[in-house]
Design an enzyme around this catalytic site. Structure first.
Site, short mmCIF file in Angstrom:
data_model
loop_
_atom_site.label_atom_id
_atom_site.label_comp_id
_atom_site.label_asym_id
_atom_site.label_seq_id
_atom_site.Cartn_x
_atom_site.Cartn_y
_atom_site.Cartn_z
CB SER A 1 5.92 31.95 78.31
OG SER A 1 7.17 32.56 78.45
CB SER B 1 11.63 37.96 87.42
OG SER B 1 11.60 36.75 87.15
CG ASP C 1 11.09 29.54 87.86
OD1 ASP C 1 10.96 28.82 87.18
OD2 ASP C 1 11.27 30.61 87.94
CD GLN D 1 12.08 33.50 80.30
OE1 GLN D 1 12.23 32.85 79.26
NE2 GLN D 1 12.76 33.22 81.55
NE ARG E 1 14.45 28.39 90.29
CZ ARG E 1 14.72 29.57 90.78
NH1 ARG E 1 15.37 29.53 91.97
NH2 ARG E 1 14.84 30.74 90.35
C1 S3P Z 1 10.62 34.22 84.05
C2 S3P Z 1 9.43 33.59 83.85
C3 S3P Z 1 9.44 32.09 83.63
C4 S3P Z 1 10.34 31.71 84.87
C5 S3P Z 1 11.62 32.03 84.76
C6 S3P Z 1 11.54 33.65 84.64
C7 S3P Z 1 10.61 35.64 84.10
O1 S3P Z 1 9.59 31.43 82.62
O2 S3P Z 1 10.46 29.99 84.80
O3 S3P Z 1 12.46 31.61 85.53
O4 S3P Z 1 11.57 36.63 84.58
O5 S3P Z 1 9.97 36.22 82.99
P1 S3P Z 1 8.55 31.38 81.44
O6 S3P Z 1 7.86 32.78 81.31
O7 S3P Z 1 9.05 30.99 80.21
O8 S3P Z 1 7.64 30.47 82.13
#
Ligand code: S3P
Length: 433
Positions: A170, A28, A319, A172, A393
């Site tokens: 989320s 990330s 995750d 993201q 995973r």
């Molecule tokens: C991530 C956020 C998570 C995670 C992904 C990486 C990130 O997803 O599952 O592997 O780097 O912001 P979500 O934000 O959609 O839950």
């Protein structure tokens, strides 16, 4: 050329694991360092960068956008083009398997001049994008998905700030809106989340000199004219450390120490869960690297008892939930996960891919709409054939299941581990006593 999906690997049982591991830099944080480095004025140098198929996709998309972004081993270098300097290419931007790239860059492109098209591999093409498109449209972006999925088309332009309540927790989506907020006409752009999620974007924006304020569950950002280049060591990826922590606890006669792991509390839910199940874990050498907490973690074999994980804890170990299912399968009692419907829209539908993988080796696991229930039996499972469903995973839990089994496990699609951790199998193998 054989595809990742066809790749086969057999993992034989182990009888104790011991040693020291340093996992790759956090995925990330690595994605974010390239994206923010691209917008900075000057050269960013990111050490201990987490080089993988996913972060390579980010570097190559940035190159398509006119940014000199290079990954050389575990060093990434980015020559930033300034906050509005990305150039629209003629061809579509290929995000590969990387959901983080797709979601985060949508926010950045919404505020740039030009038209952009984002595409991805088969798995990414089935991942929802309206969750990002909806708030970006509210900011004035012109963005179209294909019935809710990639390809995504973005006509960049002027954005206005919003105050947005995320319907799903989320990081993201939160990050995408915050990155768009950097390019808005004015500020603040505010995001509120139903439950706190990882805050790496917020921490890195502060390090790059952006005006941002945040606390668990909310963040506000103001537009910037310039960003400072970044120079730091990426903390080890907790999600790549987690399989070693799990197998070190589960396998009798084991002791594993993982060095330099990111222990941001928005990421370490799995550690708390293992501790509450009775795992012997020590976290030491705590320090701060690039505004992120880092530590060394040592685990040794322990007897575990079942536990339940509910919606409020889910984002802190999102995750690691497939891994948790394996841990639960080898613990005393019945464990449950609920409120985790988000697992259905990851690299695979992780509720069904985890259930299928573990059933294939004889685990008693029941799929539920928003999670699973696992009947734990603290003895070695027999073994069998696990299909990864194109998900890194699941490939990792297949490897651990093989080590912990009586007869070994065949993994179909083993090479999908390259999405986050090339070299994972070799490191695991080097720990056999
Ligand atoms: C991530 C956020 C998570 C995670 C992904 C990486 C990130 O997803 O599952 O592997 O780097 O912001 P979500 O934000 O959609 O839950």
């Amino acid at each position: 050329m054989p595809s990742r999906t066809d790749s086969l690997r057999r993992i034989e049982p182990a009888h104790g694991l011991e040693g020291d591991v340093a996992v790759p830099g956090d995925k990330s944080i690595s994605h974010r360092s390239l994206l923010l480095g691209a917008l900075a004025d000057g050269r960013s140098e990111i050490k201990r960068f987490g080089s993988s198929a996913d972060t390579t996709s980010t570097a190559s998309v940035l190159r398509q956008l006119g940014v000199d972004a290079r990954i050389d081993g575990d060093l990434a270098t980015v020559d930033g083009v300034g906050v509005r300097g990305l150039k629209a290419p003629a061809e579509a931007l290929d995000c590969g398997n990387a959901g983080t790239l797709l979601r985060l860059i949508s926010g950045l492109l919404a505020g740039q001049d030009g038209s952009f098209e984002l595409i991805g591999d088969e798995s990414l093409s089935g991942r929802p994008v309206e969750r990002v498109a909806t708030p970006l449209r509210e900011m004035g972006a012109r963005i179209a998905s294909t019935d809710g999925y990639p390809p995504v088309r973005i006509e960049g332009g002027s954005l206005h700030p919003i105050s947005y309540e995320l319907p799903v927790a989320s990081a993201q989506v939160k990050s995408s809106v915050l990155l768009a907020g950097l390019l808005a006409e004015e500020g603040p752009t505010e995001v509120r989340e139903p439950r706190p999620t990882r805050d790496h974007t917020e921490r890195m924006l502060a390090a790059a000199g952006a005006r941002i304020s945040y606390s668990p569950g909310r963040a506000s950002v103001w537009p910037v004219k310039t960003l400072r280049p970044l120079s730091f060591d990426v903390p080890g990826d907790f999600s790549s450390a987690a399989p070693f922590l799990a197998v070190g606890v589960l396998m009798s006669g084991s002791r594993i120490r993982v060095h330099g792991v990111g222990v941001n509390p928005t990421r370490t839910g799995f550690l708390s869960v293992l501790e509450r199940m009775g795992a012997r874990i020590s976290v030491f050498n705590r320090r701060t690297v690039a505004g992120e907490p880092v530590a060394d973690i040592e685990v040794s074999s322990s007897e575990l008892t079942a536990t339940s994980i509910g919606a409020s804890e889910v984002p802190l170990l999102i995750d690691e939930l497939p891994l948790f299912a394996l841990v639960a399968a080898l613990s005393h009692g019945e464990s449950t996960v609920w409120g985790a419907e988000e697992l259905r829209v990851k690299e695979s539908d992780r509720i069904s891919s985890t259930t299928r993988a573990l059933r294939a080796i004889g685990v008693r696991i029941e799929e539920r709409p928003d999670g699973f229930r696992v009947r734990g039996v603290p003895t070695r499972p027999g073994g069998g054939h696990i299909e990864t469903a194109g998900d890194h995973r699941i490939a990792m839990i297949g490897a651990l299941a093989g080590l912990l089994s009586r007869d070994g496990v065949q993994i179909e699609g083993a090479d999908w581990v390259e999405v986050s951790y090339p070299g994972f199998f070799d490191v695991l193998d080097s720990l056999r006593i």
